[in-house]
Design a protein around this motif. Structure first.
Motif, PDB file in Angstrom:
ATOM      1  N   GLY A  13      10.233 -20.398 -63.291  1.00 49.84           N
ATOM      2  CA  GLY A  13      10.449 -20.720 -61.881  1.00 49.84           C
ATOM      3  C   GLY A  13       9.656 -21.937 -61.463  1.00 49.84           C
ATOM      4  O   GLY A  13      10.134 -22.797 -60.721  1.00 49.84           O
ATOM      5  N   LEU A  14       8.421 -22.053 -61.928  1.00 49.58           N
ATOM      6  CA  LEU A  14       7.600 -23.206 -61.617  1.00 49.58           C
ATOM      7  C   LEU A  14       8.191 -24.474 -62.188  1.00 49.58           C
ATOM      8  O   LEU A  14       8.299 -25.503 -61.521  1.00 49.58           O
ATOM      9  CB  LEU A  14       6.183 -22.995 -62.176  1.00 49.58           C
ATOM     10  N   ALA A  15       8.628 -24.397 -63.444  1.00 48.64           N
ATOM     11  CA  ALA A  15       9.196 -25.578 -64.084  1.00 48.64           C
ATOM     12  C   ALA A  15      10.458 -26.038 -63.375  1.00 48.64           C
ATOM     13  O   ALA A  15      10.687 -27.224 -63.192  1.00 48.64           O
ATOM     14  CB  ALA A  15       9.483 -25.275 -65.556  1.00 48.64           C
ATOM     15  N   SER A  16      11.297 -25.098 -62.961  1.00 46.70           N
ATOM     16  CA  SER A  16      12.557 -25.472 -62.336  1.00 46.70           C
ATOM     17  C   SER A  16      12.334 -26.069 -60.956  1.00 46.70           C
ATOM     18  O   SER A  16      13.180 -26.780 -60.431  1.00 46.70           O
ATOM     19  CB  SER A  16      13.480 -24.250 -62.228  1.00 46.70           C
ATOM     20  N   ALA A  17      11.169 -25.763 -60.322  1.00 49.28           N
ATOM     21  CA  ALA A  17      10.890 -26.274 -58.986  1.00 49.28           C
ATOM     22  C   ALA A  17      10.233 -27.648 -59.018  1.00 49.28           C
ATOM     23  O   ALA A  17      10.047 -28.266 -57.983  1.00 49.28           O
ATOM     24  CB  ALA A  17       9.986 -25.293 -58.243  1.00 49.28           C
ATOM     25  N   GLN A  18       9.853 -28.114 -60.192  1.00 47.97           N
ATOM     26  CA  GLN A  18       9.167 -29.394 -60.278  1.00 47.97           C
ATOM     27  C   GLN A  18      10.071 -30.550 -59.848  1.00 47.97           C
ATOM     28  O   GLN A  18      11.272 -30.544 -60.088  1.00 47.97           O
ATOM     29  CB  GLN A  18       8.679 -29.637 -61.706  1.00 47.97           C
ATOM     30  N   LEU A  19       9.444 -31.544 -59.203  1.00 44.04           N
ATOM     31  CA  LEU A  19      10.155 -32.737 -58.761  1.00 44.04           C
ATOM     32  C   LEU A  19       9.876 -33.872 -59.733  1.00 44.04           C
ATOM     33  O   LEU A  19       8.734 -34.081 -60.139  1.00 44.04           O
ATOM     34  CB  LEU A  19       9.684 -33.140 -57.355  1.00 44.04           C
ATOM     35  N   ALA A  32       5.727 -29.559 -55.910  1.00 41.39           N
ATOM     36  CA  ALA A  32       6.307 -29.309 -54.587  1.00 41.39           C
ATOM     37  C   ALA A  32       6.408 -30.640 -53.854  1.00 41.39           C
ATOM     38  O   ALA A  32       5.706 -31.603 -54.199  1.00 41.39           O
ATOM     39  CB  ALA A  32       5.438 -28.329 -53.795  1.00 41.39           C
ATOM     40  N   PRO A  33       7.281 -30.741 -52.844  1.00 38.76           N
ATOM     41  CA  PRO A  33       7.381 -31.982 -52.068  1.00 38.76           C
ATOM     42  C   PRO A  33       6.030 -32.377 -51.471  1.00 38.76           C
ATOM     43  O   PRO A  33       5.247 -31.527 -51.054  1.00 38.76           O
ATOM     44  CB  PRO A  33       8.392 -31.631 -50.970  1.00 38.76           C
ATOM     45  N   ALA A  34       5.769 -33.665 -51.449  1.00 38.79           N
ATOM     46  CA  ALA A  34       4.508 -34.170 -50.908  1.00 38.79           C
ATOM     47  C   ALA A  34       4.534 -34.123 -49.382  1.00 38.79           C
ATOM     48  O   ALA A  34       5.535 -34.476 -48.759  1.00 38.79           O
ATOM     49  CB  ALA A  34       4.270 -35.594 -51.383  1.00 38.79           C
ATOM     50  N   LEU A 142      12.388 -41.497 -52.606  1.00 37.33           N
ATOM     51  CA  LEU A 142      11.455 -41.077 -51.559  1.00 37.33           C
ATOM     52  C   LEU A 142      11.953 -39.809 -50.875  1.00 37.33           C
ATOM     53  O   LEU A 142      11.153 -38.960 -50.456  1.00 37.33           O
ATOM     54  CB  LEU A 142      11.260 -42.202 -50.543  1.00 37.33           C
ATOM     55  N   GLY A 143      13.272 -39.668 -50.774  1.00 32.18           N
ATOM     56  CA  GLY A 143      13.829 -38.418 -50.253  1.00 32.18           C
ATOM     57  C   GLY A 143      13.452 -37.247 -51.139  1.00 32.18           C
ATOM     58  O   GLY A 143      13.097 -36.159 -50.656  1.00 32.18           O
ATOM     59  N   ARG A 144      13.503 -37.461 -52.454  1.00 30.80           N
ATOM     60  CA  ARG A 144      13.110 -36.419 -53.399  1.00 30.80           C
ATOM     61  C   ARG A 144      11.612 -36.123 -53.261  1.00 30.80           C
ATOM     62  O   ARG A 144      11.195 -34.964 -53.326  1.00 30.80           O
ATOM     63  CB  ARG A 144      13.448 -36.876 -54.817  1.00 30.80           C
ATOM     64  N   LEU A 145      10.823 -37.164 -53.063  1.00 32.24           N
ATOM     65  CA  LEU A 145       9.368 -37.007 -52.947  1.00 32.24           C
ATOM     66  C   LEU A 145       8.983 -36.067 -51.806  1.00 32.24           C
ATOM     67  O   LEU A 145       8.078 -35.240 -51.958  1.00 32.24           O
ATOM     68  CB  LEU A 145       8.723 -38.381 -52.721  1.00 32.24           C
ATOM     69  N   VAL A 146       9.672 -36.188 -50.668  1.00 28.81           N
ATOM     70  CA  VAL A 146       9.269 -35.405 -49.485  1.00 28.81           C
ATOM     71  C   VAL A 146      10.204 -34.235 -49.210  1.00 28.81           C
ATOM     72  O   VAL A 146      10.170 -33.645 -48.132  1.00 28.81           O
ATOM     73  CB  VAL A 146       9.170 -36.320 -48.239  1.00 28.81           C
ATOM     74  N   GLY A 147      11.048 -33.896 -50.195  1.00 31.60           N
ATOM     75  CA  GLY A 147      11.926 -32.744 -50.032  1.00 31.60           C
ATOM     76  C   GLY A 147      13.091 -32.978 -49.089  1.00 31.60           C
ATOM     77  O   GLY A 147      13.596 -32.041 -48.466  1.00 31.60           O
ATOM     78  N   LYS A 148      13.542 -34.236 -48.993  1.00 29.24           N
ATOM     79  CA  LYS A 148      14.637 -34.593 -48.088  1.00 29.24           C
ATOM     80  C   LYS A 148      15.764 -35.305 -48.838  1.00 29.24           C
ATOM     81  O   LYS A 148      16.381 -36.235 -48.326  1.00 29.24           O
ATOM     82  CB  LYS A 148      14.115 -35.515 -46.982  1.00 29.24           C
ATOM     83  N   GLU A 149      16.039 -34.849 -50.059  1.00 27.73           N
ATOM     84  CA  GLU A 149      17.033 -35.545 -50.875  1.00 27.73           C
ATOM     85  C   GLU A 149      18.424 -35.483 -50.254  1.00 27.73           C
ATOM     86  O   GLU A 149      19.172 -36.470 -50.285  1.00 27.73           O
ATOM     87  CB  GLU A 149      17.064 -34.954 -52.276  1.00 27.73           C
ATOM     88  N   ALA A 150      18.795 -34.351 -49.673  1.00 22.74           N
ATOM     89  CA  ALA A 150      20.111 -34.239 -49.034  1.00 22.74           C
ATOM     90  C   ALA A 150      20.214 -35.210 -47.859  1.00 22.74           C
ATOM     91  O   ALA A 150      21.253 -35.853 -47.654  1.00 22.74           O
ATOM     92  CB  ALA A 150      20.355 -32.809 -48.562  1.00 22.74           C
ATOM     93  N   ARG A 151      19.138 -35.305 -47.091  1.00 23.92           N
ATOM     94  CA  ARG A 151      19.122 -36.246 -45.959  1.00 23.92           C
ATOM     95  C   ARG A 151      19.216 -37.678 -46.463  1.00 23.92           C
ATOM     96  O   ARG A 151      19.901 -38.518 -45.868  1.00 23.92           O
ATOM     97  CB  ARG A 151      17.838 -36.047 -45.151  1.00 23.92           C
ATOM     98  N   ALA A 152      18.555 -37.988 -47.578  1.00 20.24           N
ATOM     99  CA  ALA A 152      18.609 -39.336 -48.148  1.00 20.24           C
ATOM    100  C   ALA A 152      20.037 -39.699 -48.543  1.00 20.24           C
ATOM    101  O   ALA A 152      20.508 -40.809 -48.280  1.00 20.24           O
ATOM    102  CB  ALA A 152      17.684 -39.426 -49.361  1.00 20.24           C
ATOM    103  N   ARG A 153      20.739 -38.763 -49.168  1.00 17.95           N
ATOM    104  CA  ARG A 153      22.118 -39.028 -49.568  1.00 17.95           C
ATOM    105  C   ARG A 153      23.007 -39.229 -48.344  1.00 17.95           C
ATOM    106  O   ARG A 153      23.911 -40.073 -48.347  1.00 17.95           O
ATOM    107  CB  ARG A 153      22.644 -37.883 -50.442  1.00 17.95           C
ATOM    108  N   GLN A 154      22.739 -38.474 -47.291  1.00 18.93           N
ATOM    109  CA  GLN A 154      23.518 -38.630 -46.064  1.00 18.93           C
ATOM    110  C   GLN A 154      23.274 -40.004 -45.429  1.00 18.93           C
ATOM    111  O   GLN A 154      24.208 -40.653 -44.943  1.00 18.93           O
ATOM    112  CB  GLN A 154      23.155 -37.540 -45.052  1.00 18.93           C
TER     113      GLN A 154
END
Length: 308
Positions: A13-19, A32-34, A142-154
């Motif tokens: 679970g930890l490995a799969s959550a890594q960014l 985890a997201p920064a 940067l979207g991936r960095l802060v946990g906003k990848e979906a927003r970045a794609r949008q």
């Protein structure tokens, strides 16, 4: 056995959550997201604000010849702590903010990165020397960095729709454009692989200048400008400065320029056009490209017309 299985599941679970964030120095891995990010370039600040995230600190000062925040970012970044300027960031101020990640310019801060890495992990991107595509890829990272990848794609999808609308204003028969930043002491050409040059090419206006000696931006004198003799010329200037090109315009040879004869010399705020380089800046630039008539190859007029 159950404990071993639980441990393996927890590990998985930890490995799969890594960014995994790719950048110029390799790949940064986070669990985890920064949440505490410091940025050393305006494009990174622009991008995070567009994502709905405020960094804990940013290089917004005026030391080392920097001009501070571009006008369009000032209100949006009012609550962000300043850690000095892009040219002279304060290591002490950065350390005091206890960042989880520092985002630096791979070109501007290359000599500073080893010191920054003693404070926190560093992400390095080509911002000042990056192309439009480079900066768009950074939106995703940067979207991936802060946990906003979906927003970045949008953001990028919305931007592409705006680009398509702007292309409808482009005159496909228009001649190539020469773009450059004019300060009181120099004229720096922005080539087809610079941020603004590659953006204009994406919209259907070709850039007259190509990179030289692997440099996307380089200085040009009056003789060099006359030799290129552009049919369309764009100056990026600051309203509180007297750019060198105003002096050039008093030279009798100036009138020989094809751009002068055609009335196609445009002038834009360099702080907004060439220093922000993020999604928010791009929206502003697209609006002014249409409004100015540059895409359509209409004569420069009003506040966009160069005034010698």
């Amino acid at each position: 056995m159950k404990r071993i299985l639980a441990g393996l599941l927890a590990l998985f679970g930890l490995a799969s959550a890594q960014l995994q964030i790719k950048h110029e120095l390799g790949t940064l891995t986070l669990n985890a997201p920064a949440k505490r990010v410091v940025v050393l370039e305006y494009s990174f600040l622009d991008t995070l604000l567009a994502l709905g995230v405020s960094p804990v600190g940013a290089a917004t000062g005026t030391q080392g010849g920097d001009r501070g925040l571009p006008p369009y970012l000032k209100a949006r970044a009012a609550g962000v702590a300043s850690i000095g300027s892009r040219a002279q960031p304060s290591l002490e101020a950065i350390l005091a903010l206890k960042p989880e990640v520092i985002v630096a310019d791979a070109f501007v801060h290359k000599d500073l990165i080893p010191q920054l890495e003693r404070i926190a992990p560093v992400l390095a991107f080509q911002s000042r020397r990056g192309s439009f595509d480079d900066l768009n890829q950074q939106v995703l990272e940067l979207g991936r960095l802060v946990g906003k990848e979906a927003r970045a794609r949008q953001i990028l999808e919305d931007q592409e729709r705006l680009l398509q609308k702007a292309r409808a204003f482009t005159n496909p028969k228009a001649p190539p454009v020469l773009l450059g930043v004019a300060t009181p002491s120099s004229f720096t050409v922005h080539s087809s692989e610079s941020f603004i040059g590659s953006l204009l090419e994406r919209l259907g206006r070709k850039s007259l200048a190509k990179p030289q000696n692997n440099q996307t931006q380089y200085e040009l004198g009056l003789e060099g400008l006359l030799a290129l003799n552009p049919a369309t010329l764009v100056f990026f200037t600051a309203p509180d400065e007297t750019p060198i090109v105003r002096g050039w315009a008093k030279n009798p040879l100036w009138q020989r320029l094809e751009a002068v004869k055609r009335g196609r010399i445009y002038e834009f705020d360099r702080d907004n056009w060439t220093r922000g380089r993020g999604p928010l800046a791009t929206r502003l630039i697209l609006a002014e490209l249409i409004d100015s008539g540059l895409l359509a190859d209409r004569p420069a007029a009003g506040r966009y017309a160069f005034k010698p």
